[in-house]
Design an enzyme around this catalytic site. Structure first.
Site, PDB file in Angstrom:
ATOM      1  N   GLU A 190       0.873  -1.164   0.035  1.00 35.38           N
ATOM      2  CA  GLU A 190       0.014   0.031   0.098  1.00 35.38           C
ATOM      3  C   GLU A 190       0.918   1.227   0.150  1.00 35.38           C
ATOM      4  OE1 GLU A 190      -2.869   0.059   3.015  1.00 35.38           O
ATOM      5  OE2 GLU A 190      -3.844   1.809   2.440  1.00 35.38           O
ATOM      6  N   ASN A 203     -12.158  -1.390  -1.312  1.00 37.68           N
ATOM      7  CA  ASN A 203     -11.582  -1.880  -0.089  1.00 37.68           C
ATOM      8  C   ASN A 203     -12.424  -1.540   1.300  1.00 37.68           C
ATOM      9  OD1 ASN A 203      -9.244  -3.151   1.596  1.00 37.68           O
ATOM     10  ND2 ASN A 203      -9.336  -1.010   2.143  1.00 37.68           N
ATOM     11  N   GLU A 204     -12.631  -2.667   2.113  1.00 36.88           N
ATOM     12  CA  GLU A 204     -13.489  -2.271   3.375  1.00 36.88           C
ATOM     13  C   GLU A 204     -14.665  -1.103   3.183  1.00 36.88           C
ATOM     14  OE1 GLU A 204     -10.510  -1.680   6.656  1.00 36.88           O
ATOM     15  OE2 GLU A 204      -9.650  -3.658   6.365  1.00 36.88           O
ATOM     16  N   GLU A 218      -6.213  -9.152   3.195  1.00 38.26           N
ATOM     17  CA  GLU A 218      -5.243  -8.744   4.348  1.00 38.26           C
ATOM     18  C   GLU A 218      -5.230  -9.428   5.796  1.00 38.26           C
ATOM     19  OE1 GLU A 218      -5.866  -4.396   5.408  1.00 38.26           O
ATOM     20  OE2 GLU A 218      -6.599  -4.099   3.343  1.00 38.26           O
TER      21      GLU A 218
HETATM   22  O1  AHR Z   1      -3.115  -2.715   6.341  1.00 34.45           O
HETATM   23  C1  AHR Z   1      -3.335  -1.599   6.968  1.00 34.45           C
HETATM   24  C2  AHR Z   1      -4.856  -1.273   6.637  1.00 34.45           C
HETATM   25  O2  AHR Z   1      -5.773  -2.051   7.280  1.00 34.45           O
HETATM   26  C3  AHR Z   1      -5.325  -1.385   5.251  1.00 34.45           C
HETATM   27  O3  AHR Z   1      -5.367   0.069   4.636  1.00 34.45           O
HETATM   28  C4  AHR Z   1      -6.975  -1.393   5.624  1.00 34.45           C
HETATM   29  O4  AHR Z   1      -7.693  -1.975   4.412  1.00 34.45           O
HETATM   30  C5  AHR Z   1      -7.131  -1.909   6.854  1.00 34.45           C
HETATM   31  O5  AHR Z   1      -7.885  -1.467   7.835  1.00 34.45           O
END
Ligand code: AHR
Length: 515
Positions: A48, A195-196, A319
């Site tokens: 990231e 994402n999320e 993740e």
């Molecule tokens: O990996 C760190 C963060 O954790 C990511 O950006 C997010 O998707 C998760 O909450």
């Protein structure tokens, strides 16, 4: 007390204290044409735009004195290739839903800067963008997995991105790619649609997100290689089974190939513990959270089974990993943490879980590859170290695309106070050359465990192994002592008749090779 009784009680007490715990594993090595394959993508990673993950980690720029290939560190490239990295997720994480890909292509001096609002408020100059990422993946031999922006982006923007990277026909996006110096498309298969979405990706309800997903997914095609695209829905946080159920109920099967799940091995968001100076209690709690992954995968898979009995939709744990306090004196928004033998325990145990559930788990991405959370690599200037987690990933790469062999484990417990957890986990596979590999983890930080493996269905004449262990679970590789923890030849293994007897050191990871 009579001397004889005294002697007997003393002997029994001595035995209870000193005899090593005994775990039994039944391994079936017989050929089974219906056995699932452990997808190599279970061994994937995540990068990231966060802290020193991309800049300083992967990318130093082509004017750096650090040896590099088009700006990507050569030492990093060599290490990740050796580890056999199969796929890399990018550009986030939470960052992905703030990222506008067109800002990161074209001449670098014309690329606008942005504020990285989730991670430290730093200025992102967009010097590492789509072309840099995809060219790096080619050099690494890794498949790219791009997370699209749903939270603050548009359908058009994401659809254009797919065309930019994958379209061979004449259209404005493939023309733009060619103008930016890349004639042939990269053909990106894996795409995350947000994402999320329940949190940093837009705080959506599952019902709302399911509709958004349907819309985005419809236009996620380059119109000339539809069969190749693999669209992953933003999945549940930990045990939010309602999220998975709602998505599976509302998204038509022809629009979705994968559904994500995120779970970090974390003690408590308000008390995460130091990455290296953790107590026995903190270690136990981290292991408990790690092993919870087995329950999560089983329960989310059961929901998928209900809606997709043919197992077409993959569970993508994009993740996972240990999450601790940042290293003292570092930017709290950079999530930089050291990596100890505790992380090796998390990696080995979790990968065993994924292997054993490979009928549904098709990809998993350890968070995050370099200098962030549970990293396989840490860098400091021109120095680079490999963490205990790196070595677990390397030891386990024998399972990539191998056929799963079932194991039944009756494990002794690892006990702390009134708490107990199974001490031993394992998974096994047969590779294309017929060689069988068994990976084992003993999470007990205090005891050697005696293990008896009964093998049925095939005869073996030779067993060899390697082990990752250290004097304490708190041990780690540092820039001062980079080779403190490395795999060594494992000798405490014995092959006789139909079984293997091993003594597994406390807090260790072992891989056995059976010929
Ligand atoms: O990996 C760190 C963060 O954790 C990511 O950006 C997010 O998707 C998760 O909450």
């Amino acid at each position: 007390m009579k001397p004889k009784i005294l002697f007997l009680s003393f002997t029994l007490a001595w035995l209870a204290f000193n005899v090593k715990a005994q775990t039994t594993i039944n391994l079936s090595a017989a050929d089974n044409p219906k056995a699932p394959v452990i997808s190599k993508y279970i061994y994937s990673h995540f990068a990231e735009h966060l802290g020193r993950g991309i800049y300083d980690g992967f990318f130093v720029g082509d004017t750096s004195k650090i040896p590099n290939t088009n700006g990507v560190r050569n030492d990093v490239i060599a290490a990740l290739k050796k580890m056999k990295i199969p796929a890399l997720r990018w550009p986030g994480g939470c960052f992905a839903d703030t990222y506008h890909w067109k800002d990161g292509v074209g001449p670098k001096d014309k690329r606008p800067a942005m504020i990285n609002k989730w991670w430290g408020g730093t200025v992102e100059d967009n010097s590492f963008g789509t072309n840099e990422f995809l060219n790096m993946c080619e050099v690494l031999g890794a498949d790219p997995y791009i997370s699209g922006n749903v939270g603050s982006g548009t359908v058009q923007e994401l659809s254009d991105w797919v065309n930019y990277v994958s379209s061979d026909s004449k259209n404005p996006m493939s023309d733009l790619r060619k103008a930016n110096g890349r004639e042939k498309p990269w053909n990106v298969k894996f795409w995350g649609i947000g994402n999320e979405a329940w949190g940093c990706g837009g705080n959506m309800t599952p019902e709302y997100y399911a509709n958004e997903f349907r819309k985005y997914s419809t236009f996620m095609t380059s119109w000339n290689n539809d069969s190749k695209i693999y669209r992953v829905a933003s999945g549940a946080s930990v045990d939010d089974y309602h999220w998975t159920e709602t998505l599976m109920k509302n998204i038509p099967r022809d629009l979705i190939e994968g559904i994500a799940l995120h779970h970090y091995a974390i003690i408590d968001w308000s008390h995460k513990s130091s990455a290296t100076k953790f107590s026995k209690e903190e270690y136990f709690k981290t292991m408990k959270s790690t092993l919870f992954m087995d329950t999560l995968v089983a329960k989310h898979s059961a929901i998928l089974d209900k809606y997709d009995p043919q197992k077409k939709v993959g569970l993508v744990v994009d993740e996972w990993g240990g999450w601790y306090d940042v290293e003292p004196g570092t930017n709290p928004g950079f999530l930089y943490q050291q990596n100890s033998m505790r992380d090796a325990m998390i990696a080995g145990s979790t990968l065993n879980i994924f292997n054993n559930h490979c009928d549904r788990v098709r990809m998993a991405n350890l968070a995050q590859c370099i200098n962030v959370l549970q990293s396989v690599i840490l860098t400091q200037g021109d120095k680079m170290i490999l963490t205990p987690t790196y070595y677990v990933m390397q030891m386990y790469n024998v399972h990539q695309n191998a056929t799963l062999l079932p194991v039944a484990i009756a494990s002794e417990n690892y006990v702390l106070g009134s708490g107990k957890l199974p001490a031993i986990s394992a998974s096994a596979s047969r590779d294309k050359d017929g060689i069988v590999h068994i990976t084992l983890v003993n999470i007990d930080p205090d005891k050697t465990h005696k293990i008896s493996i009964n093998v049925s269905g095939k005869k073996f004449i030779k067993v060899t192994g390697s082990v990752l262990a250290s004097a304490s679970v708190n041990d780690y590789n540092s820039f001062e002592d980079p080779k403190k923890i490395q795999p060594k030849t494992f000798k405490d293994v014995d092959l006789k008749n139909d079984g293997i007897a091993i003594n597994m050191p406390s807090a260790s990871v072992v891989v056995l090779t059976l010929n």
